[in-house]
Design an enzyme around this catalytic site. Structure first.
Site, mmCIF file in Angstrom:
data_model
loop_
_atom_site.group_PDB
_atom_site.id
_atom_site.type_symbol
_atom_site.label_atom_id
_atom_site.label_comp_id
_atom_site.label_asym_id
_atom_site.label_seq_id
_atom_site.Cartn_x
_atom_site.Cartn_y
_atom_site.Cartn_z
ATOM 1 N N GLY A 116 -43.032 25.116 45.538
ATOM 2 C CA GLY A 116 -41.758 24.974 46.310
ATOM 3 C C GLY A 116 -40.584 25.974 45.856
ATOM 4 O O GLY A 116 -39.794 26.213 47.108
ATOM 5 N N THR A 117 -40.384 26.412 44.791
ATOM 6 C CA THR A 117 -39.484 27.390 44.434
ATOM 7 C C THR A 117 -39.536 28.596 45.601
ATOM 8 O O THR A 117 -38.560 29.278 46.023
ATOM 9 C CB THR A 117 -39.256 27.834 43.015
ATOM 10 O OG1 THR A 117 -39.117 26.802 42.453
ATOM 11 C CG2 THR A 117 -38.171 28.872 42.551
ATOM 12 N N GLN A 160 -40.512 16.556 48.452
ATOM 13 C CA GLN A 160 -40.508 15.153 48.078
ATOM 14 C C GLN A 160 -40.996 14.351 49.030
ATOM 15 O O GLN A 160 -41.506 13.388 48.842
ATOM 16 C CB GLN A 160 -39.330 14.564 47.384
ATOM 17 C CG GLN A 160 -38.815 15.260 45.936
ATOM 18 C CD GLN A 160 -39.781 14.930 45.026
ATOM 19 O OE1 GLN A 160 -40.708 13.809 44.948
ATOM 20 N NE2 GLN A 160 -39.647 15.679 43.809
ATOM 21 N N GLY A 186 -47.817 21.718 46.268
ATOM 22 C CA GLY A 186 -48.806 21.010 45.665
ATOM 23 C C GLY A 186 -48.794 19.940 44.694
ATOM 24 O O GLY A 186 -49.323 18.667 44.727
ATOM 25 N N HIS A 187 -48.017 20.366 43.496
ATOM 26 C CA HIS A 187 -47.936 19.361 42.476
ATOM 27 C C HIS A 187 -47.150 18.309 42.425
ATOM 28 O O HIS A 187 -47.135 17.290 41.655
ATOM 29 C CB HIS A 187 -47.674 20.047 41.154
ATOM 30 C CG HIS A 187 -46.005 20.474 40.825
ATOM 31 N ND1 HIS A 187 -45.578 19.759 39.858
ATOM 32 C CD2 HIS A 187 -45.306 21.508 41.760
ATOM 33 C CE1 HIS A 187 -44.267 20.488 40.090
ATOM 34 N NE2 HIS A 187 -44.127 21.497 41.114
ATOM 35 N N THR A 232 -53.335 38.818 45.643
ATOM 36 C CA THR A 232 -54.359 38.105 45.860
ATOM 37 C C THR A 232 -53.911 36.540 45.749
ATOM 38 O O THR A 232 -53.477 35.914 44.757
ATOM 39 C CB THR A 232 -55.534 38.543 44.755
ATOM 40 O OG1 THR A 232 -55.465 39.809 45.017
ATOM 41 C CG2 THR A 232 -56.890 37.762 45.073
ATOM 42 N N CYS A 256 -36.290 20.693 35.125
ATOM 43 C CA CYS A 256 -35.965 21.856 34.747
ATOM 44 C C CYS A 256 -34.489 21.466 34.064
ATOM 45 O O CYS A 256 -34.171 22.552 33.367
ATOM 46 C CB CYS A 256 -35.722 23.036 35.997
ATOM 47 S SG CYS A 256 -35.834 22.106 37.564
#
Ligand SMILES: *Cc1c(COP(=O)(O)O)cnc(C)c1O
Length: 382
Positions: free
Chosen positions: A71-72, A178, A199-200, A236, A324
Protein backbone atom coordinates in the site's frame (compact mmCIF):
# COMPACT_ATOMS: atom_id res chain seq x y z
CA UNK A 1 -4.84 -18.62 27.15
CA UNK A 2 -7.30 -17.57 24.45
CA UNK A 3 -5.93 -15.92 21.29
CA UNK A 4 -8.41 -13.49 19.86
CA UNK A 5 -7.46 -11.17 17.02
CA UNK A 6 -9.56 -8.06 16.47
CA UNK A 7 -7.02 -5.87 14.65
CA UNK A 8 -7.72 -6.83 11.06
CA UNK A 9 -7.48 -3.27 9.72
CA UNK A 10 -3.81 -3.32 10.77
CA UNK A 11 -3.13 -6.69 9.18
CA UNK A 12 -5.00 -9.92 8.56
CA UNK A 13 -4.04 -13.56 9.06
CA UNK A 14 -3.08 -15.40 5.87
CA UNK A 15 -5.94 -17.45 4.50
CA UNK A 16 -4.94 -21.15 4.52
CA UNK A 17 -5.37 -21.44 0.74
CA UNK A 18 -3.19 -18.34 0.27
CA UNK A 19 -0.41 -20.02 2.23
CA UNK A 20 -0.88 -23.18 0.14
CA UNK A 21 -0.68 -21.21 -3.10
CA UNK A 22 2.50 -19.45 -1.96
CA UNK A 23 4.26 -22.48 -0.61
CA UNK A 24 5.70 -23.94 -3.86
CA UNK A 25 7.11 -20.49 -4.73
CA UNK A 26 9.00 -20.51 -1.43
CA UNK A 27 10.43 -23.93 -2.30
CA UNK A 28 10.91 -25.57 -5.68
CA UNK A 29 9.66 -22.71 -7.88
CA UNK A 30 12.22 -20.20 -6.69
CA UNK A 31 13.38 -19.07 -10.12
CA UNK A 32 13.66 -15.49 -11.28
CA UNK A 33 10.63 -14.67 -13.45
CA UNK A 34 13.01 -12.86 -15.82
CA UNK A 35 14.98 -16.04 -16.60
CA UNK A 36 14.35 -17.93 -19.82
CA UNK A 37 14.72 -21.49 -18.42
CA UNK A 38 11.87 -23.53 -16.99
CA UNK A 39 12.49 -22.28 -13.42
CA UNK A 40 11.91 -18.76 -14.68
CA UNK A 41 8.91 -19.91 -16.67
CA UNK A 42 7.25 -21.40 -13.56
CA UNK A 43 7.75 -18.17 -11.60
CA UNK A 44 6.48 -16.13 -14.56
CA UNK A 45 3.34 -18.23 -14.82
CA UNK A 46 2.66 -17.72 -11.11
CA UNK A 47 3.07 -13.99 -11.47
CA UNK A 48 0.79 -13.74 -14.50
CA UNK A 49 -1.93 -15.80 -12.83
CA UNK A 50 -1.67 -13.45 -9.84
CA UNK A 51 -2.05 -10.44 -12.13
CA UNK A 52 -5.21 -11.94 -13.62
CA UNK A 53 -6.61 -12.67 -10.17
CA UNK A 54 -5.99 -9.10 -8.96
CA UNK A 55 -7.52 -7.75 -12.20
CA UNK A 56 -10.54 -9.96 -11.54
CA UNK A 57 -11.15 -8.36 -8.15
CA UNK A 58 -10.60 -4.84 -9.46
CA UNK A 59 -12.60 -5.31 -12.65
CA UNK A 60 -9.80 -4.15 -14.93
CA UNK A 61 -7.47 -5.46 -17.63
CA UNK A 62 -4.39 -7.19 -16.15
CA UNK A 63 -2.13 -4.86 -18.16
CA UNK A 64 -3.38 -1.92 -16.10
CA UNK A 65 -1.73 -3.27 -12.95
CA UNK A 66 1.68 -2.56 -11.46
CA UNK A 67 2.48 -5.27 -8.93
CA UNK A 68 4.54 -3.86 -6.07
CA UNK A 69 5.48 -4.05 -2.39
CA UNK A 70 2.15 -2.93 -0.94
CA UNK A 71 0.00 0.00 0.00
CA UNK A 72 2.65 2.53 0.92
CA UNK A 73 4.52 2.05 -2.34
CA UNK A 74 1.31 2.19 -4.38
CA UNK A 75 0.18 5.43 -2.75
CA UNK A 76 3.60 7.07 -3.16
CA UNK A 77 3.91 5.96 -6.79
CA UNK A 78 0.47 7.28 -7.72
CA UNK A 79 0.99 10.64 -6.03
CA UNK A 80 4.42 11.31 -7.56
CA UNK A 81 3.32 10.06 -11.00
CA UNK A 82 0.44 12.51 -11.04
CA UNK A 83 2.38 15.56 -9.89
CA UNK A 84 5.50 14.91 -11.99
CA UNK A 85 3.33 14.65 -15.11
CA UNK A 86 2.11 18.24 -14.73
CA UNK A 87 4.99 20.31 -13.34
CA UNK A 88 3.08 23.55 -13.93
CA UNK A 89 0.25 22.47 -11.62
CA UNK A 90 1.15 23.05 -7.98
CA UNK A 91 -2.12 22.41 -6.15
CA UNK A 92 -3.05 19.06 -4.58
CA UNK A 93 -6.31 18.13 -2.84
CA UNK A 94 -6.55 15.37 -0.26
CA UNK A 95 -8.16 14.96 3.17
CA UNK A 96 -7.25 15.28 6.83
CA UNK A 97 -8.11 11.63 7.52
CA UNK A 98 -5.85 9.89 4.99
CA UNK A 99 -3.31 7.23 5.95
CA UNK A 100 0.27 8.31 6.66
CA UNK A 101 1.38 6.79 3.35
CA UNK A 102 -0.60 9.54 1.61
CA UNK A 103 -0.08 12.36 4.11
CA UNK A 104 3.71 11.96 4.34
CA UNK A 105 4.44 12.26 0.58
CA UNK A 106 2.03 15.21 0.44
CA UNK A 107 3.88 16.86 3.30
CA UNK A 108 7.12 16.30 1.40
CA UNK A 109 5.59 17.91 -1.68
CA UNK A 110 4.38 20.85 0.43
CA UNK A 111 8.03 21.37 1.33
CA UNK A 112 8.85 21.38 -2.39
CA UNK A 113 6.52 24.29 -3.08
CA UNK A 114 3.22 22.50 -3.61
CA UNK A 115 0.04 23.87 -2.09
CA UNK A 116 -1.60 20.90 -0.37
CA UNK A 117 -5.23 21.40 0.58
CA UNK A 118 -6.56 18.83 3.07
CA UNK A 119 -10.35 18.68 3.13
CA UNK A 120 -11.98 18.29 6.52
CA UNK A 121 -14.76 15.86 7.39
CA UNK A 122 -18.02 16.18 9.31
CA UNK A 123 -18.66 14.69 12.77
CA UNK A 124 -19.52 11.36 11.17
CA UNK A 125 -16.37 11.21 9.08
CA UNK A 126 -18.28 12.11 5.93
CA UNK A 127 -16.82 14.14 3.08
CA UNK A 128 -18.55 17.21 1.64
CA UNK A 129 -18.57 16.71 -2.13
CA UNK A 130 -19.55 20.34 -2.69
CA UNK A 131 -16.42 21.39 -0.79
CA UNK A 132 -14.40 19.10 -3.06
CA UNK A 133 -15.94 20.72 -6.15
CA UNK A 134 -15.16 24.18 -4.80
CA UNK A 135 -11.57 23.20 -4.01
CA UNK A 136 -10.69 22.05 -7.54
CA UNK A 137 -8.75 24.72 -9.48
CA UNK A 138 -7.22 24.94 -12.95
CA UNK A 139 -3.81 24.26 -11.35
CA UNK A 140 -4.95 21.21 -9.36
CA UNK A 141 -2.57 18.37 -10.24
CA UNK A 142 -4.24 15.62 -8.21
CA UNK A 143 -7.11 14.66 -5.95
CA UNK A 144 -6.15 11.86 -3.54
CA UNK A 145 -9.01 10.51 -1.40
CA UNK A 146 -9.43 7.17 0.28
CA UNK A 147 -12.20 4.65 -0.37
CA UNK A 148 -12.68 3.60 3.25
CA UNK A 149 -11.01 4.86 6.40
CA UNK A 150 -8.72 2.43 8.21
CA UNK A 151 -9.66 3.76 11.66
CA UNK A 152 -13.41 4.27 11.46
CA UNK A 153 -14.35 2.17 8.42
CA UNK A 154 -16.27 5.15 7.00
CA UNK A 155 -16.78 4.65 3.25
CA UNK A 156 -16.69 7.53 0.78
CA UNK A 157 -18.53 7.56 -2.58
CA UNK A 158 -15.53 6.82 -4.81
CA UNK A 159 -17.64 6.69 -7.97
CA UNK A 160 -19.08 10.16 -7.36
CA UNK A 161 -15.65 11.59 -6.48
CA UNK A 162 -14.28 10.04 -9.68
CA UNK A 163 -17.12 11.60 -11.67
CA UNK A 164 -16.38 15.05 -10.24
CA UNK A 165 -12.67 14.74 -11.00
CA UNK A 166 -13.31 13.45 -14.51
CA UNK A 167 -15.71 16.29 -15.26
CA UNK A 168 -13.10 18.81 -14.11
CA UNK A 169 -10.21 17.04 -15.85
CA UNK A 170 -8.25 16.37 -12.66
CA UNK A 171 -6.35 13.17 -11.93
CA UNK A 172 -7.83 11.09 -9.09
CA UNK A 173 -6.00 8.62 -6.86
CA UNK A 174 -7.92 6.40 -4.47
CA UNK A 175 -6.35 4.55 -1.54
CA UNK A 176 -8.73 1.58 -1.67
CA UNK A 177 -6.65 -0.58 0.65
CA UNK A 178 -9.40 -1.00 3.24
CA UNK A 179 -12.14 -1.41 0.64
CA UNK A 180 -10.52 -4.32 -1.13
CA UNK A 181 -12.00 -7.60 0.00
CA UNK A 182 -14.71 -5.88 2.04
CA UNK A 183 -16.75 -4.05 -0.59
CA UNK A 184 -16.90 -4.37 -4.38
CA UNK A 185 -14.42 -2.34 -6.43
CA UNK A 186 -14.70 -1.77 -10.17
CA UNK A 187 -11.69 0.36 -11.00
CA UNK A 188 -12.67 1.07 -14.62
CA UNK A 189 -16.25 2.00 -13.71
CA UNK A 190 -15.21 4.16 -10.74
CA UNK A 191 -13.37 6.65 -12.97
CA UNK A 192 -10.25 6.52 -10.83
CA UNK A 193 -6.89 7.15 -12.47
CA UNK A 194 -4.90 5.36 -9.76
CA UNK A 195 -6.12 2.87 -7.18
CA UNK A 196 -4.08 1.13 -4.49
CA UNK A 197 -4.53 -2.22 -2.75
CA UNK A 198 -2.33 -4.22 -0.33
CA UNK A 199 -2.24 -7.99 0.16
CA UNK A 200 -2.01 -8.12 3.93
CA UNK A 201 -5.28 -6.27 4.46
CA UNK A 202 -7.27 -9.02 2.71
CA UNK A 203 -5.75 -12.22 4.07
CA UNK A 204 -2.76 -12.10 1.75
CA UNK A 205 0.90 -11.60 2.70
CA UNK A 206 2.69 -8.42 3.70
CA UNK A 207 5.00 -6.73 1.22
CA UNK A 208 2.80 -7.45 -1.81
CA UNK A 209 0.32 -5.08 -3.40
CA UNK A 210 -0.94 -3.62 -6.63
CA UNK A 211 -1.47 -0.23 -8.17
CA UNK A 212 -4.13 0.14 -10.84
CA UNK A 213 -3.23 2.79 -13.41
CA UNK A 214 -5.85 3.90 -15.95
CA UNK A 215 -4.64 3.51 -19.54
CA UNK A 216 -4.73 7.28 -20.06
CA UNK A 217 -3.13 8.24 -16.72
CA UNK A 218 0.48 9.47 -16.66
CA UNK A 219 3.04 7.25 -15.01
CA UNK A 220 6.61 7.71 -13.84
CA UNK A 221 8.30 4.83 -12.05
CA UNK A 222 9.45 5.44 -8.49
CA UNK A 223 11.90 2.55 -8.66
CA UNK A 224 14.10 2.22 -11.73
CA UNK A 225 16.30 -0.64 -12.78
CA UNK A 226 15.99 -3.67 -15.04
CA UNK A 227 12.59 -3.00 -16.55
CA UNK A 228 10.31 -5.37 -14.64
CA UNK A 229 6.55 -4.65 -14.69
CA UNK A 230 6.89 -3.16 -18.19
CA UNK A 231 9.42 -0.65 -16.94
CA UNK A 232 7.00 0.63 -14.29
CA UNK A 233 8.45 -1.00 -11.19
CA UNK A 234 11.95 -2.40 -11.35
CA UNK A 235 13.38 -5.08 -9.08
CA UNK A 236 13.04 -8.86 -9.09
CA UNK A 237 9.42 -9.56 -8.28
CA UNK A 238 8.34 -10.86 -4.86
CA UNK A 239 6.90 -13.94 -6.55
CA UNK A 240 5.61 -15.83 -3.45
CA UNK A 241 4.10 -12.64 -2.05
CA UNK A 242 2.42 -11.63 -5.28
CA UNK A 243 1.13 -15.17 -5.84
CA UNK A 244 -0.38 -14.86 -2.35
CA UNK A 245 -1.88 -11.47 -3.20
CA UNK A 246 -3.48 -12.98 -6.31
CA UNK A 247 -4.92 -15.90 -4.38
CA UNK A 248 -6.24 -13.52 -1.69
CA UNK A 249 -8.01 -11.49 -4.40
CA UNK A 250 -9.51 -14.65 -5.89
CA UNK A 251 -10.74 -15.64 -2.43
CA UNK A 252 -12.19 -12.18 -1.82
CA UNK A 253 -14.20 -12.52 -5.03
CA UNK A 254 -15.71 -15.68 -3.62
CA UNK A 255 -16.93 -13.95 -0.45
CA UNK A 256 -20.67 -13.90 -0.90
CA UNK A 257 -23.47 -11.75 0.47
CA UNK A 258 -24.17 -14.28 3.23
CA UNK A 259 -20.61 -14.03 4.58
CA UNK A 260 -20.84 -10.26 4.37
CA UNK A 261 -24.11 -10.28 6.34
CA UNK A 262 -22.66 -12.62 8.95
CA UNK A 263 -19.76 -10.25 9.55
CA UNK A 264 -22.10 -7.25 9.70
CA UNK A 265 -24.28 -9.05 12.25
CA UNK A 266 -21.23 -9.90 14.36
CA UNK A 267 -20.10 -6.27 14.36
CA UNK A 268 -23.61 -5.00 15.15
CA UNK A 269 -23.86 -7.48 18.01
CA UNK A 270 -20.53 -6.20 19.35
CA UNK A 271 -21.66 -2.57 19.20
CA UNK A 272 -25.07 -3.25 20.72
CA UNK A 273 -23.38 -5.23 23.49
CA UNK A 274 -20.97 -2.40 24.29
CA UNK A 275 -23.70 0.24 24.32
CA UNK A 276 -25.92 -1.94 26.51
CA UNK A 277 -23.42 -2.49 29.30
CA UNK A 278 -21.02 0.47 29.27
CA UNK A 279 -22.24 4.02 29.90
CA UNK A 280 -20.84 7.09 28.12
CA UNK A 281 -19.63 5.54 24.90
CA UNK A 282 -19.76 6.73 21.33
CA UNK A 283 -19.36 4.73 18.15
CA UNK A 284 -17.40 6.99 15.83
CA UNK A 285 -18.68 7.18 12.27
CA UNK A 286 -21.75 5.06 13.02
CA UNK A 287 -24.06 7.45 11.18
CA UNK A 288 -22.06 7.08 7.94
CA UNK A 289 -21.85 4.18 5.50
CA UNK A 290 -19.15 1.95 7.01
CA UNK A 291 -17.16 -1.19 6.35
CA UNK A 292 -19.01 -4.08 7.97
CA UNK A 293 -15.98 -5.23 9.96
CA UNK A 294 -14.97 -2.04 11.77
CA UNK A 295 -15.98 -0.57 15.14
CA UNK A 296 -14.33 2.59 16.39
CA UNK A 297 -15.52 3.18 19.92
CA UNK A 298 -14.63 5.92 22.42
CA UNK A 299 -15.15 5.51 26.16
CA UNK A 300 -15.46 8.80 28.01
CA UNK A 301 -12.69 9.43 30.57
CA UNK A 302 -10.71 6.32 29.74
CA UNK A 303 -7.23 5.78 28.26
CA UNK A 304 -6.61 3.62 25.17
CA UNK A 305 -3.09 2.50 26.09
CA UNK A 306 -4.14 0.83 29.36
CA UNK A 307 -7.23 -0.69 27.79
CA UNK A 308 -5.21 -2.22 24.99
CA UNK A 309 -2.71 -3.65 27.50
CA UNK A 310 -5.44 -5.09 29.72
CA UNK A 311 -7.22 -6.69 26.79
CA UNK A 312 -3.93 -8.05 25.48
CA UNK A 313 -3.20 -9.58 28.88
CA UNK A 314 -6.51 -11.37 28.44
CA UNK A 315 -5.46 -12.61 24.99
CA UNK A 316 -7.54 -10.11 23.01
CA UNK A 317 -5.80 -7.92 20.41
CA UNK A 318 -7.32 -4.54 19.51
CA UNK A 319 -5.75 -1.18 18.70
CA UNK A 320 -6.30 2.52 19.19
CA UNK A 321 -5.63 3.66 15.64
CA UNK A 322 -3.30 3.01 12.72
CA UNK A 323 -0.65 0.45 13.60
CA UNK A 324 2.31 2.63 12.75
CA UNK A 325 1.12 5.30 15.20
CA UNK A 326 0.40 3.00 18.13
CA UNK A 327 3.79 3.54 19.66
CA UNK A 328 2.78 6.98 20.78
CA UNK A 329 -0.24 7.98 22.81
CA UNK A 330 -1.28 10.90 20.66
CA UNK A 331 -4.95 10.72 19.85
CA UNK A 332 -5.91 9.86 16.30
CA UNK A 333 -5.73 12.57 13.63
CA UNK A 334 -8.87 11.00 12.13
CA UNK A 335 -10.96 11.46 15.27
CA UNK A 336 -9.56 14.95 15.74
CA UNK A 337 -10.72 15.81 12.23
CA UNK A 338 -14.16 14.45 13.21
CA UNK A 339 -14.09 16.80 16.21
CA UNK A 340 -14.58 14.02 18.75
CA UNK A 341 -14.78 15.62 22.20
CA UNK A 342 -11.58 15.73 24.20
CA UNK A 343 -13.09 13.68 27.06
CA UNK A 344 -13.78 10.80 24.63
CA UNK A 345 -10.76 11.16 22.36
CA UNK A 346 -8.19 9.44 24.56
CA UNK A 347 -10.31 6.39 25.35
CA UNK A 348 -10.69 5.07 21.83
CA UNK A 349 -10.46 1.49 20.61
CA UNK A 350 -10.51 0.31 17.02
CA UNK A 351 -11.96 -3.18 16.89
CA UNK A 352 -11.71 -4.66 13.41
CA UNK A 353 -13.09 -8.12 12.68
CA UNK A 354 -12.55 -10.58 9.86
CA UNK A 355 -14.45 -13.52 8.48
CA UNK A 356 -12.42 -15.76 10.81
CA UNK A 357 -13.87 -14.21 13.98
CA UNK A 358 -16.69 -15.98 15.80
CA UNK A 359 -19.66 -15.12 17.99
CA UNK A 360 -17.86 -16.73 20.92
CA UNK A 361 -14.91 -14.35 20.44
CA UNK A 362 -17.18 -11.32 20.39
CA UNK A 363 -18.89 -12.63 23.54
CA UNK A 364 -15.50 -12.99 25.16
CA UNK A 365 -14.60 -9.37 24.40
CA UNK A 366 -17.99 -8.21 25.69
CA UNK A 367 -17.43 -10.14 28.91
CA UNK A 368 -14.00 -8.58 29.40
CA UNK A 369 -14.59 -5.00 28.37
CA UNK A 370 -16.83 -3.52 31.12
CA UNK A 371 -14.33 -4.26 33.85
CA UNK A 372 -11.38 -3.05 31.77
CA UNK A 373 -13.17 0.22 31.01
CA UNK A 374 -14.20 0.68 34.65
CA UNK A 375 -10.60 0.13 35.73
CA UNK A 376 -9.32 2.59 33.13
CA UNK A 377 -11.87 5.17 34.28
CA UNK A 378 -10.81 4.78 37.91
CA UNK A 379 -7.24 5.53 36.99
CA UNK A 380 -8.24 8.50 34.90
CA UNK A 381 -7.23 11.86 36.31
CA UNK A 382 -10.31 14.07 36.04
C1 LIG B 1 -2.49 -0.48 5.66
C2 LIG B 1 -2.85 0.73 4.90
C3 LIG B 1 -1.90 1.38 4.10
C4 LIG B 1 -0.46 0.93 4.00
O1 LIG B 1 -0.34 -0.30 3.34
P1 LIG B 1 1.02 -1.15 3.56
O2 LIG B 1 0.84 -2.32 2.66
O3 LIG B 1 1.02 -1.53 5.00
O4 LIG B 1 2.16 -0.32 3.16
C5 LIG B 1 -2.31 2.51 3.41
N1 LIG B 1 -3.58 2.97 3.49
C6 LIG B 1 -4.51 2.37 4.25
C7 LIG B 1 -5.90 2.92 4.28
C8 LIG B 1 -4.17 1.24 4.99
O5 LIG B 1 -5.11 0.66 5.74
Amino acid sequence: MQEIYFDNNASTPLAPTVREAMSPYLAEWFGNPGSSHHFGEAARRGLELAREQVAGLLGCHPARLVLNSGGTEGNNTAIFSAVWANPAKKHIISSQVEHGSVLAPLEFLAGQGYEVELLGVDENGGLDLEALKRAIRPDTALVSLMGANNETGVIWPVGQIGGICRERGVLFHCDAIQLAGKAPIAAEALEVDYLTIAGHKLHGPKGAGALYVRRTAPFTPLIMGSGQENGRRAGTENVPGLVGLGQACALAMGVDEAAHQRLAALRDCLEAGIIAVIPEVRINGAASPRLVNTTNVSFRHAASAGLIQDLDAGGIAVSAHAACESGDLDPSHVLRAMRVEESFLHGTLRISLSRYNTEAEVASLLAFLPEAVAKSRQGFAM
